[in-house]
Design a protein around this motif. Sequence first.
Motif, mmCIF file in Angstrom:
data_model
loop_
_atom_site.group_PDB
_atom_site.id
_atom_site.type_symbol
_atom_site.label_atom_id
_atom_site.label_comp_id
_atom_site.label_asym_id
_atom_site.label_seq_id
_atom_site.Cartn_x
_atom_site.Cartn_y
_atom_site.Cartn_z
ATOM 1 N N VAL A 175 35.648 48.496 31.703
ATOM 2 C CA VAL A 175 33.929 48.493 31.925
ATOM 3 C C VAL A 175 33.834 46.899 32.447
ATOM 4 N N MET A 176 34.467 46.123 32.022
ATOM 5 C CA MET A 176 34.217 44.773 32.872
ATOM 6 C C MET A 176 34.990 45.046 34.411
ATOM 7 N N ALA A 177 35.852 45.620 34.626
ATOM 8 C CA ALA A 177 36.149 45.981 36.072
ATOM 9 C C ALA A 177 35.132 46.770 36.707
ATOM 10 N N GLY A 178 34.476 47.406 36.184
ATOM 11 C CA GLY A 178 33.525 48.193 36.781
ATOM 12 C C GLY A 178 32.000 47.575 36.872
ATOM 13 N N SER A 179 31.888 46.412 36.330
ATOM 14 C CA SER A 179 30.596 46.052 35.967
ATOM 15 C C SER A 179 30.013 45.462 37.363
ATOM 16 N N LYS A 180 28.595 45.536 37.415
ATOM 17 C CA LYS A 180 27.977 45.140 38.479
ATOM 18 C C LYS A 180 27.576 43.731 38.467
ATOM 19 N N ALA A 181 28.092 42.778 37.434
ATOM 20 C CA ALA A 181 27.643 41.222 37.292
ATOM 21 C C ALA A 181 28.125 40.588 38.724
ATOM 22 N N ARG A 182 27.130 39.847 39.105
ATOM 23 C CA ARG A 182 27.354 38.985 40.458
ATOM 24 C C ARG A 182 28.397 37.966 40.212
ATOM 25 N N GLU A 183 28.589 37.415 39.113
ATOM 26 C CA GLU A 183 29.361 36.588 38.612
ATOM 27 C C GLU A 183 30.061 36.759 37.432
ATOM 28 N N LEU A 184 31.345 36.344 37.269
ATOM 29 C CA LEU A 184 32.042 36.578 35.819
ATOM 30 C C LEU A 184 31.360 36.082 34.736
ATOM 31 N N PRO A 185 31.088 36.996 33.922
ATOM 32 C CA PRO A 185 30.298 36.242 32.693
ATOM 33 C C PRO A 185 31.323 35.311 31.741
ATOM 34 N N GLN A 186 30.711 34.317 31.447
ATOM 35 C CA GLN A 186 31.553 33.161 30.702
ATOM 36 C C GLN A 186 32.185 33.819 29.509
ATOM 37 N N PRO A 187 31.651 34.845 28.798
ATOM 38 C CA PRO A 187 32.248 35.262 27.622
ATOM 39 C C PRO A 187 33.693 35.958 28.068
ATOM 40 N N TRP A 188 33.486 36.600 29.242
ATOM 41 C CA TRP A 188 34.942 37.275 29.576
ATOM 42 C C TRP A 188 35.823 36.514 29.789
ATOM 43 N N ILE A 189 35.862 35.355 30.237
ATOM 44 C CA ILE A 189 36.895 34.734 31.029
ATOM 45 C C ILE A 189 38.133 34.548 29.942
ATOM 46 N N ALA A 190 37.837 34.018 28.826
ATOM 47 C CA ALA A 190 39.245 33.824 27.881
ATOM 48 C C ALA A 190 39.900 35.210 27.616
ATOM 49 N N PRO A 191 39.270 36.398 27.122
ATOM 50 C CA PRO A 191 39.753 37.554 26.954
ATOM 51 C C PRO A 191 40.643 38.336 28.212
ATOM 52 N N LEU A 192 39.952 37.954 29.464
ATOM 53 C CA LEU A 192 40.599 38.268 30.704
ATOM 54 C C LEU A 192 41.852 37.679 31.112
ATOM 55 N N THR A 193 41.733 36.439 30.777
ATOM 56 C CA THR A 193 43.195 35.600 31.038
ATOM 57 C C THR A 193 44.066 35.931 30.139
ATOM 58 N N GLN A 194 43.730 36.276 28.784
ATOM 59 C CA GLN A 194 44.708 36.606 27.840
ATOM 60 C C GLN A 194 45.132 37.730 28.286
ATOM 61 N N ALA A 195 44.268 38.757 28.704
ATOM 62 C CA ALA A 195 45.073 40.285 28.936
ATOM 63 C C ALA A 195 45.749 40.065 30.267
ATOM 64 N N LEU A 196 45.520 39.273 31.278
ATOM 65 C CA LEU A 196 46.240 39.169 32.459
ATOM 66 C C LEU A 196 47.484 38.293 32.033
ATOM 67 N N ALA A 197 47.599 37.246 31.132
ATOM 68 C CA ALA A 197 48.904 36.716 30.789
ATOM 69 C C ALA A 197 49.628 37.668 29.994
ATOM 70 N N ALA A 198 48.984 38.727 29.103
ATOM 71 C CA ALA A 198 49.960 39.619 28.527
ATOM 72 C C ALA A 198 50.343 40.894 29.253
ATOM 73 N N GLY A 199 49.928 40.783 30.395
ATOM 74 C CA GLY A 199 50.322 41.849 31.355
ATOM 75 C C GLY A 199 49.259 43.040 31.162
ATOM 76 N N GLY A 200 48.042 42.907 30.664
ATOM 77 C CA GLY A 200 47.420 43.899 30.648
ATOM 78 C C GLY A 200 47.036 44.340 29.126
#
Length: 120
Positions: free
Chosen positions: A95-120
């Motif tokens: 859902v985050m990947a498909g979102s139409k948000a103009r900017e990355l929502p602040q609440p998403w930054i930490a979980p996305l960083t964590q997911a990328l660091a873990a390899g998905g």
Amino acid sequence: MTPAALEAPTVVALLDSPDATLNKTAWGIAGHHPNWGTQLRGYFDQRLEKLGGRDDRDDLVGKLTQFSTSPAIESRLAGLAADGSPDARVIALRVMAGSKARELPQPWIAPLTQALAAGG
């Protein structure tokens, strides 16, 4: 005479209607009210608890994406991406990947960083 406004709870109750026309109409109305995220959060939580097969998951991703710019849904997606079940986590990230948000929502930054660091 002014027509009565539709209230979110009235429409939310019809989102899973077995009548295909009523179901489609309810989703069409809800789609015109992105501000109904708070009222839809409970609905989406129930759908996440009883995930079905691939088609059901794809449908849920599409519908969540439609409301992903709502603060209530943004927050819920962040929580799912950080601490959800593996299936819920994948759905949140899709859902985050498909979102139409103009900017990355602040609440998403930490979980996305964590997911990328873990390899998905």
